[in-house]
Structures are given as C-alpha cells and as structure tokens.
Write a protein that holds these residues in place. Sequence first.
Motif, mmCIF file in Angstrom:
data_model
loop_
_atom_site.group_PDB
_atom_site.id
_atom_site.type_symbol
_atom_site.label_atom_id
_atom_site.label_comp_id
_atom_site.label_asym_id
_atom_site.label_seq_id
_atom_site.Cartn_x
_atom_site.Cartn_y
_atom_site.Cartn_z
ATOM 1 N N VAL A 75 0.833 -1.201 0.000
ATOM 2 C CA VAL A 75 0.000 0.000 0.000
ATOM 3 C C VAL A 75 0.870 1.255 0.000
ATOM 4 O O VAL A 75 0.660 2.186 -0.795
ATOM 5 C CB VAL A 75 -0.934 -0.007 1.235
ATOM 6 N N ILE A 76 1.857 1.282 0.897
ATOM 7 C CA ILE A 76 2.721 2.464 1.018
ATOM 8 C C ILE A 76 3.516 2.696 -0.253
ATOM 9 O O ILE A 76 3.571 3.817 -0.790
ATOM 10 C CB ILE A 76 3.664 2.307 2.231
ATOM 11 N N PHE A 77 4.141 1.649 -0.772
ATOM 12 C CA PHE A 77 5.032 1.835 -1.911
ATOM 13 C C PHE A 77 4.271 2.065 -3.215
ATOM 14 O O PHE A 77 4.811 2.681 -4.141
ATOM 15 C CB PHE A 77 6.016 0.661 -2.014
ATOM 16 N N GLN A 117 1.748 4.047 -3.328
ATOM 17 C CA GLN A 117 1.569 5.490 -3.243
ATOM 18 C C GLN A 117 2.860 6.226 -3.638
ATOM 19 O O GLN A 117 2.828 7.211 -4.388
ATOM 20 C CB GLN A 117 1.182 5.879 -1.815
ATOM 21 N N LEU A 118 3.989 5.744 -3.134
ATOM 22 C CA LEU A 118 5.277 6.388 -3.449
ATOM 23 C C LEU A 118 5.575 6.305 -4.943
ATOM 24 O O LEU A 118 6.111 7.254 -5.534
ATOM 25 C CB LEU A 118 6.401 5.726 -2.645
ATOM 26 N N CYS A 119 5.232 5.176 -5.548
ATOM 27 C CA CYS A 119 5.459 5.020 -6.988
ATOM 28 C C CYS A 119 4.629 6.025 -7.780
ATOM 29 O O CYS A 119 5.088 6.564 -8.796
ATOM 30 C CB CYS A 119 5.119 3.596 -7.425
ATOM 31 N N ALA A 120 3.416 6.289 -7.322
ATOM 32 C CA ALA A 120 2.577 7.271 -8.012
ATOM 33 C C ALA A 120 3.228 8.650 -7.968
ATOM 34 O O ALA A 120 3.240 9.385 -8.966
ATOM 35 C CB ALA A 120 1.194 7.311 -7.368
ATOM 36 N N GLY A 121 3.780 9.005 -6.814
ATOM 37 C CA GLY A 121 4.456 10.289 -6.698
ATOM 38 C C GLY A 121 5.698 10.382 -7.559
ATOM 39 O O GLY A 121 5.928 11.394 -8.241
ATOM 40 N N MET A 122 6.503 9.317 -7.563
ATOM 41 C CA MET A 122 7.729 9.336 -8.355
ATOM 42 C C MET A 122 7.437 9.295 -9.851
ATOM 43 O O MET A 122 8.196 9.842 -10.650
ATOM 44 C CB MET A 122 8.646 8.172 -7.956
ATOM 45 N N ALA A 123 6.358 8.657 -10.233
ATOM 46 C CA ALA A 123 5.970 8.674 -11.650
ATOM 47 C C ALA A 123 5.696 10.110 -12.093
ATOM 48 O O ALA A 123 6.076 10.523 -13.200
ATOM 49 C CB ALA A 123 4.742 7.795 -11.864
ATOM 50 N N PRO A 149 -3.375 5.013 5.694
ATOM 51 C CA PRO A 149 -2.522 4.351 4.697
ATOM 52 C C PRO A 149 -3.343 3.871 3.506
ATOM 53 O O PRO A 149 -4.427 3.320 3.665
ATOM 54 C CB PRO A 149 -1.928 3.173 5.479
ATOM 55 N N GLY A 150 -2.808 4.119 2.318
ATOM 56 C CA GLY A 150 -3.485 3.702 1.095
ATOM 57 C C GLY A 150 -4.219 4.817 0.403
ATOM 58 O O GLY A 150 -4.561 4.699 -0.776
ATOM 59 N N THR A 151 -4.464 5.911 1.119
ATOM 60 C CA THR A 151 -5.118 7.061 0.498
ATOM 61 C C THR A 151 -4.058 8.043 0.021
ATOM 62 O O THR A 151 -2.958 8.105 0.574
ATOM 63 C CB THR A 151 -6.069 7.750 1.486
ATOM 64 N N PRO A 152 -4.353 8.825 -1.029
ATOM 65 C CA PRO A 152 -3.360 9.775 -1.544
ATOM 66 C C PRO A 152 -2.858 10.714 -0.451
ATOM 67 O O PRO A 152 -3.641 11.237 0.344
ATOM 68 C CB PRO A 152 -4.145 10.538 -2.622
ATOM 69 N N GLY A 153 -1.545 10.882 -0.395
ATOM 70 C CA GLY A 153 -0.947 11.760 0.591
ATOM 71 C C GLY A 153 -0.582 11.083 1.894
ATOM 72 O O GLY A 153 -0.069 11.729 2.807
ATOM 73 N N SER A 171 16.772 2.304 -6.289
ATOM 74 C CA SER A 171 16.834 2.794 -4.909
ATOM 75 C C SER A 171 15.543 2.516 -4.163
ATOM 76 O O SER A 171 15.557 2.139 -2.987
ATOM 77 C CB SER A 171 17.139 4.295 -4.896
ATOM 78 N N LEU A 172 14.407 2.695 -4.841
ATOM 79 C CA LEU A 172 13.141 2.374 -4.204
ATOM 80 C C LEU A 172 13.056 0.874 -3.910
ATOM 81 O O LEU A 172 12.521 0.468 -2.881
ATOM 82 C CB LEU A 172 11.970 2.808 -5.075
#
Length: 697
Positions: free
Chosen positions: A109-111, A113-119, A144-148, A202-203
């Motif tokens: 769930v966490i990662f 979200q992080l992938c969406a930001g890095m994309a 956790p799991g929601t945007p932001g 790195s991720l």
Amino acid sequence: MVGGKYKILSLLGRGGVGSVYLVEHVFLKQQLALKVLDGKQVLDDAQVRRFQQEAKAAFSLDHPNLVKVQDYGVLESDQPYLVMEYIQGVNLTQFMKEHGALKPQLAAVIFAQLCAGMAHAHRKSVIHRDIKPSNIMLVESVMPGTPGSAKIVDFGIAKLTRDEDGEIQSLTRTGEIFGSPLYMSPEQCAGGKIDQRTDLYSLGCAMFESLTGMPPHVGANALSTMIMHVDEKAPRLSDKSIADFPEKLERIVDKLLKKDPSERYQNFDDVAADLTNLYSLGLHAQPASEPKKVQPIRAKSDEIAPTSGRKIQFSLVRLSLCLGLAAVVSSLATTGFVFSTRSVGVKKATRANAQNAGVTQHPNADSGNSSSVNADSAGELPVDEVDNVVNRDAIIKDKFSAARKIASEIETTGRFKGMRKFVFPKISIGFVIDDSKKKRPAQDTQYFSPDVPLTLAVGGYNLEAFNHPEVFQKIAPNEFLHLTITAPADQNVNDDTSLPYQEEASKTASILAAFASSDRLATLELSGLSLSKDVLDSMDRMSGLKSFSIFSPPTVDFSGRKHEVFERLADVAIVTVPKPTEIIRQLYGSRHLTHLLIILSKPVPNYLAGLGSCPKLELVSLQGGGADLSWQKDLQEIRSMRVLRLSNIPLSAEQVQGLLDKCSQLRELHLVGNLYSTLKQSGRFAKNEKVQFESTD
C-alpha cells in the motif's frame, strides 16, 4: 523573520548541507518547514547552485505523494532557502525502528503510493537520486493507502534531465556522485550515466529493507557496499527474513533490483500497477508456498571448496579498489552525505514463528549464504526477551559472557572433516569474510577452508558486539589476518542520539586491544571512527600490523605524540580525513612505507611536504583537492617514487609535462578518470611510455 514573512518557531533537524526549521507564515498563519543551506558552505558556488537547482526542480512538482515546495529565495547572508509544507509524521526509518519490518500488505500500500508520486516527478524530468527510508514520510493524519498518506521528501540532490540553459550538465560534468551507499544503484556506484531507472533501483532497496529489516546489500564500509551493488546478485526477500512472502512480491522486488537498468521496471507506473493488483487480489490469500518451518542453515560441502592461502596483496589490490571507487567516496564527503543509517534493530517475530523456527534471526545474519553452518540456532535470544527493551542489553551482556573462547580447530569427523571450525557466540559479533569475498555471520558454528586468510568485520549494523567490546577478548590470537571496524549504523554526527565521541573511541580502543597480542593481524581498516589517543595506543601494540586504512574519521587526536605503529606500516590509505597532514606527519622518516593513497574532500595546501624522508615510498596515489597544485613541488622530493596515480585532479597538458620534467624518477604516471579524456584525445602523450590513461567507465 526570514524573507519578511516567515517566523522561525523551532529547529526540526540538521542534515549534511543544511538545517530545517518549523516556521509560521505571518500573514497566512500557516505552519511550514524552511530548509536553509548552512552558512559555512555558502562560499561553495556549486553547493549554492545545486540548492537553487533543488528549488527549481521541487517547485515544479505538485502531487499528494511528494512534499510540496511553496517558496524559495536567498537570505541577506546569501544563504538560499526553501519553504515546504510541514508534514506531521515519522519517516520510514523511525517507523521500522519502533515497529519492526512492515507486513507485506502494508508495504504494498505504502510503496504503491510512493510510486505514483515518483511517476509524476519523472514525467516532469526530475530524478530524485537519493530515495531511502529516511526520505519517506508516513503522514499521521492520513489513512494508509489514500493519496498523501506517504510522501517522498528531500529532492536536495535531484537532477533535471533537461534544462534549456544547459546549467544542469555543467553542475555534473566534474563527475560528482550523489546518493547514500546502502541505496545507490549500480550505475551510481560505478560513476556512470544515470537516468530515471536509478530511482527504481533505490526504491527497490528501500522496499527490501521495509519488508526484511535490512537493506539488500550491507558491506563492511561504504566502498564494499557499493561494490556489492555492482557485482553481487540481490538476495531474495526470503533469504533475509523468516517471514513468508508471496512469489509475486518476490518478483516485483527482484525486478526493481536488477543490475542492468534495461532489465528493471522502466517506469514507476508499472510498479504501482503491479503492487496495487497484488494488494487488490488479497496479498495473503495465496502465498507462494505452504508456510515453511525455518531450519538451521546447513552448509553444502561442494560450496566450500578448500582454497589455498595466498600472499597479502593489499598494496596494489586495495589501492586499485579505492581508486576505482574513489570518486564516490570523495563526492560523498564533499556533499556531506554520511554512510550512516539508523539501526532498524532486531526484527520482531511472532511467538508462533519463533516456536515453528526455533530461532529468532539476527538482523546481521546472512541467511542467504548457504555455505555457513548454524547448528545451534535454538540458543538465540527468545522473542519475548528481544521485545523487552529494558532488559535487552543485560541479556545480551549475559549471552556474551557465557560464550566460550573463540578459537578455531580442524574438524576431525563427519561432513566437514578437515575444515576449520569456529564456534562463535549465539549473538553475532560481526561478519567473517574469506579470500573469495564470501561473507558469513560470526555467529554459532561456522566452517572455513583451512589456511585461508580471514577478515573479521565489526560494527555497522552490529550494535550489540560494538557496545560490548569485551566479547572480543574471547578471540584467540592469530585467528584473523584482517580487521575492519565500521562506525555503528546509528552513529550520525547530526543525530543527538549518537554515541558521545569519548564513548565511541573507548569502545573502538577496547576492540583493538583484544587483537594487540596478535602478531598475524596484518591489515586494519577504520571507517567513520575517531583516531583517539586510546585507539592509537592500542594500534601501537599491534606488532604485526603492516597495512592501515582510515576513512572519514570524525576527529583525529595525536596529542603531539608520534606513534610507533606508523613506523611499521608499508601500506597506508587516508580517505577524506578532515586534516590529513596530521596523519601524514606521522609517516615522516618511515623506512617501511612503500604505498600511499590519499583522497581529499577539499584542497589542502602542501599536504605532501616531508614525505621525501620515506626512502622506500614507491607508489603514490592521489585524488581530489581541486585545482590546488601546491603538492607538485613536494613530489619531486620523493626520490624513491616510481609510480604516480592521479584521479579527479584537473591538469593541463603543460602541467602534466611539467610534472614529468620535475619528477624524473617516475617510471609510470597513471591519469585515471574521464577528466583526462580530452588530454588523451589530443595525442600529446601518445608516444610517452610513462603516461598511461585509465578510464573509470
């Protein structure tokens, strides 16, 4: 008041190049975070330009999973600053320290979200280049799991892949390398060209650590860790943890950690999709296999082929190794990045897992290495004892006290007949590395080929043994040929929780004292540790020591004395030492010094003065120091020098020729790195047999 509108409320933290403050926008009554470059570094023009680059890159980003930059500017003191949203939460490193490794479902769930930001960042042509758990924030107020709910922070070393003025290219043209060694991609470690795919690797490292409690590669020091990123296949999640992981999750992480960028995921959108699908289908519904009962790790006899002993080759092998990655070490020191991460502690396991396994795996145990034997695992710390933080230190001390003398013997019966057998304590005291670079935990029963020189690597993530140095008194003399001690992984010069200097130095000295009676220990390497009076006194008693490497010591204190150990050394490596001349003076008049490596993080005038008093100094390797060439006149005084290696030192053709003219004793001049490519292409020295160009590609 900053910028006429930001009122400073408190200091939030300090990093390698700046400080972060909690501020209030006096007109909007909004709390924000303000990051300002340290005043002592403002005179570094490249550092200021890099900070401005960070502002431009970060300001262009607008995504709920990336920290939002609100403003930037320059103070009256010429210090640049960034104003960012203030995030209330903890970073992933802190979270794991308190709660242990993440469950696979939460990690997915966490990662995702992080992938969406890095994309989003990559679509804006911004590369982060330093993704790691401490740069991942978990927001308190968002489910956790929601945007932001999770945010990538600190685009402080971000690189724009396109820039209309070409300024970004000029900032990186000198071969500067950025990142944190535990999470750097192979292409970063090798100083090669990087693109968006370096962030994917790195991720992957950060995700691996979040699931297992350990990064995929942890060497004895920054150099060895980076070599592992380049050369060693990434372990599976199940190799580093007693937990079960779905095969699909194993494949996702494995693909992120491919050495060849073309074999990795090519964008974060695909990673996010795979993680989301994995979670949506029910991560734990169908594990890859039946829950496994963890058994003690047994060695396969065909994987421990006896190897004959070999003569110490430190002088050329280690120097060439350091030179091959010297740009990385120098850049890390120059930019203020410290090879230090908070310890994630002992990974918590459930009582059921402990009962099934009969063992709680220590975070340093390299369970993926099938050539180690762990015959007595049931004696490790029970889970309930590990979880009891109050009693944990006392329990560890008792375990070390109960350990018997550590002395190898030749096995006379059974499967490992003829092998060299060690019985270490139930809790790891470090790693043992053989001459094939195989690394095994110094824990329980281990077997090695007879007569193979062994290295004992201490410190780093292994806080237990470093904090109880008395356990090393149990090691019999002459068991190890090489000793490496690295600052504990939670030792951070900017962290108020770090060991005080005196305590860290005292523990280092105590470890060294345990080896003082060994006349076989030939090589010592200290990384991130101070050279205190007690440390130096212990080194003086190490009669067999011939090679010494010192990496980035916080302090050096000779107290006006000359220590006799430096009279005996043949090989010395001095890497990013704040005041290298203090160590170099100790070498004056040495009749044994033959090889010397010096890597500078900043210019040091006339640092080679006096080395002409060393009659056997044959090979000198120098890197860094910028355009200050005051050392040239001192080189000609080293009449015994036959080989000179220079790297990352700007030289014109005339300066190279002048060096050859002045140092007529030279037989070989090696110019290492792409900085000299134009000089090579000119053909000026094509017919000069002394001059050799070496690429770092």
